[in-house]
Design a protein around this motif. Sequence first.
Motif, PDB file in Angstrom:
ATOM      1  N   GLU A 123      49.548  68.165  52.732  1.00 20.41           N
ATOM      2  CA  GLU A 123      48.370  68.725  53.399  1.00 20.41           C
ATOM      3  C   GLU A 123      47.088  68.053  52.915  1.00 20.41           C
ATOM      4  N   ARG A 124      46.956  67.877  51.605  1.00 21.02           N
ATOM      5  CA  ARG A 124      45.741  67.275  51.069  1.00 21.02           C
ATOM      6  C   ARG A 124      45.612  65.811  51.483  1.00 21.02           C
ATOM      7  N   ILE A 125      46.734  65.104  51.503  1.00 17.53           N
ATOM      8  CA  ILE A 125      46.714  63.696  51.895  1.00 17.53           C
ATOM      9  C   ILE A 125      46.332  63.541  53.364  1.00 17.53           C
ATOM     10  N   LEU A 126      46.889  64.375  54.234  1.00 13.86           N
ATOM     11  CA  LEU A 126      46.560  64.290  55.659  1.00 13.86           C
ATOM     12  C   LEU A 126      45.099  64.668  55.908  1.00 13.86           C
ATOM     13  N   ASN A 127      44.607  65.638  55.157  1.00 10.30           N
ATOM     14  CA  ASN A 127      43.200  66.013  55.291  1.00 10.30           C
ATOM     15  C   ASN A 127      42.282  64.880  54.836  1.00 10.30           C
ATOM     16  N   ILE A 140      46.964  54.103  64.681  1.00 12.03           N
ATOM     17  CA  ILE A 140      46.682  54.173  66.119  1.00 12.03           C
ATOM     18  C   ILE A 140      47.774  53.407  66.862  1.00 12.03           C
ATOM     19  N   GLY A 141      48.436  54.080  67.792  1.00  3.65           N
ATOM     20  CA  GLY A 141      49.534  53.467  68.543  1.00  3.65           C
ATOM     21  C   GLY A 141      49.045  52.662  69.736  1.00  3.65           C
ATOM     22  N   ARG A 142      49.993  52.059  70.436  1.00  3.37           N
ATOM     23  CA  ARG A 142      49.667  51.285  71.648  1.00  3.37           C
ATOM     24  C   ARG A 142      49.038  52.170  72.714  1.00  3.37           C
ATOM     25  N   ASP A 182      40.749  43.970  61.785  1.00  3.26           N
ATOM     26  CA  ASP A 182      41.784  43.231  61.062  1.00  3.26           C
ATOM     27  C   ASP A 182      43.181  43.584  61.546  1.00  3.26           C
ATOM     28  N   TYR A 183      43.418  44.865  61.783  1.00  2.72           N
ATOM     29  CA  TYR A 183      44.719  45.350  62.241  1.00  2.72           C
ATOM     30  C   TYR A 183      44.482  46.356  63.363  1.00  2.72           C
ATOM     31  N   ARG A 184      45.026  46.061  64.517  1.00  8.77           N
ATOM     32  CA  ARG A 184      44.799  46.895  65.696  1.00  8.77           C
ATOM     33  C   ARG A 184      45.170  48.352  65.439  1.00  8.77           C
ATOM     34  N   GLU A 185      46.219  48.590  64.659  1.00 11.05           N
ATOM     35  CA  GLU A 185      46.683  49.955  64.417  1.00 11.05           C
ATOM     36  C   GLU A 185      45.760  50.743  63.497  1.00 11.05           C
ATOM     37  N   ALA A 186      44.855  50.038  62.779  1.00  9.75           N
ATOM     38  CA  ALA A 186      43.930  50.679  61.835  1.00  9.75           C
ATOM     39  C   ALA A 186      44.639  51.735  60.988  1.00  9.75           C
ATOM     40  N   HIS A 243      48.872  58.567  65.449  1.00 11.64           N
ATOM     41  CA  HIS A 243      50.260  58.943  65.170  1.00 11.64           C
ATOM     42  C   HIS A 243      50.467  59.130  63.669  1.00 11.64           C
ATOM     43  N   LEU A 244      51.365  60.040  63.334  1.00 15.14           N
ATOM     44  CA  LEU A 244      51.718  60.268  61.941  1.00 15.14           C
ATOM     45  C   LEU A 244      52.495  59.074  61.413  1.00 15.14           C
ATOM     46  N   GLY A 245      52.138  58.602  60.229  1.00 14.72           N
ATOM     47  CA  GLY A 245      52.841  57.476  59.620  1.00 14.72           C
ATOM     48  C   GLY A 245      54.211  57.863  59.110  1.00 14.72           C
ATOM     49  N   TRP A 246      54.960  56.862  58.660  1.00 19.22           N
ATOM     50  CA  TRP A 246      56.372  57.091  58.335  1.00 19.22           C
ATOM     51  C   TRP A 246      56.606  57.895  57.060  1.00 19.22           C
ATOM     52  N   LEU A 247      55.639  57.971  56.158  1.00 17.09           N
ATOM     53  CA  LEU A 247      55.893  58.708  54.919  1.00 17.09           C
ATOM     54  C   LEU A 247      56.098  60.193  55.166  1.00 17.09           C
ATOM     55  N   TYR A 248      55.309  60.776  56.071  1.00 16.44           N
ATOM     56  CA  TYR A 248      55.374  62.222  56.313  1.00 16.44           C
ATOM     57  C   TYR A 248      55.906  62.586  57.693  1.00 16.44           C
ATOM     58  N   ASN A 249      56.492  61.643  58.380  1.00 16.47           N
ATOM     59  CA  ASN A 249      57.042  61.914  59.707  1.00 16.47           C
ATOM     60  C   ASN A 249      58.448  62.499  59.562  1.00 16.47           C
ATOM     61  N   ASP A 250      58.547  63.805  59.723  1.00 15.14           N
ATOM     62  CA  ASP A 250      59.828  64.495  59.522  1.00 15.14           C
ATOM     63  C   ASP A 250      60.800  64.301  60.671  1.00 15.14           C
ATOM     64  N   ASP A 251      60.373  63.632  61.748  1.00 14.59           N
ATOM     65  CA  ASP A 251      61.310  63.307  62.824  1.00 14.59           C
ATOM     66  C   ASP A 251      62.237  62.157  62.414  1.00 14.59           C
ATOM     67  N   LEU A 252      61.859  61.427  61.373  1.00 12.78           N
ATOM     68  CA  LEU A 252      62.676  60.315  60.885  1.00 12.78           C
ATOM     69  C   LEU A 252      63.793  60.849  59.994  1.00 12.78           C
ATOM     70  N   LYS A 253      64.937  60.174  60.022  1.00 15.37           N
ATOM     71  CA  LYS A 253      66.100  60.618  59.256  1.00 15.37           C
ATOM     72  C   LYS A 253      66.234  59.923  57.910  1.00 15.37           C
ATOM     73  N   THR A 254      65.267  59.083  57.601  1.00 13.83           N
ATOM     74  CA  THR A 254      65.290  58.327  56.344  1.00 13.83           C
ATOM     75  C   THR A 254      65.368  59.258  55.143  1.00 13.83           C
TER      76      THR A 254
END
Length: 254
Positions: free
Chosen positions: A185-189, A101-103, A220-224, A108-119
């Motif tokens: 797909e299975r992980i996001l579901n 959860i963002g500000r 515990d963590y605002r972003e949950a 929001h999609l996390g960094w593992l499957y975020n294809d907008d990232l160039k990593t």
Amino acid sequence: MNLITINLGSDTMIPNIDKTTKEEDMAAEKELTKFLDTYLYDRLKSKCKKIKRITDKTQQIQGIDVMIEYENNHPVIIDEKAQLHYIDVCRKTFAFEIDFIGRDDNLHLGWLYNDDLKTNTYMLIWPEKTSYHEMIQLTDSSKQLSKIKEILRNIKCDDFESADCYLIKRNNIKSYLASNGWDEERILNKAKELRDSKKYGRTQLTETKPFYFYFSNPSDYREAPINIIIKRYMLRKLAHRAYRVTKNRLQFIL
């Protein structure tokens, strides 16, 4: 500017509810970056064509912290991920972010499957020991994470004494999970199912696998965040390079 008062001699953390965990971590990450630049990357320069620390904010948002060029190879675009909240009580796992959860209070999609990232490569970092080691070890285990969170607000580069660092290709992580029946797909579901049911904490898979889901409680963590947790011994098998970094030496452990 928010005023934060911290007493490292106390086991009580004074929370700052206006800051997310990600924002609180930024100062500590900056100090860890200095440690890595001095004791890891500077020592690797003789073995690489080029190593560049990225300071441009736009590129950092795209998941680029460091770029390494080897002779006759494509650039290695590294996103550094550190287990800062477990300094000196180093866990034998690593968390890969699925969503959070963002500000803006949106999912929001996390960094593992975020294809907008160039990593294309992760540097997974376990800070094994700091100058606060004795203090943390003497703290009751149920209060250690609160103590560490306090420490991280004041930690400096010279406080880091050793760290283990694994270089792992991003696609290797995703391919490993998919080969074990857990594609994107299975992980996001599964993440959606956990969030909808508010099933916080660990979700162990029915299959015997060296990974599991963990949904952090927003108290515990605002972003949950919902993470998939992979055991360290498996990550070492997936890594193509691994280092043990201390102030005295750089050891190649893979």
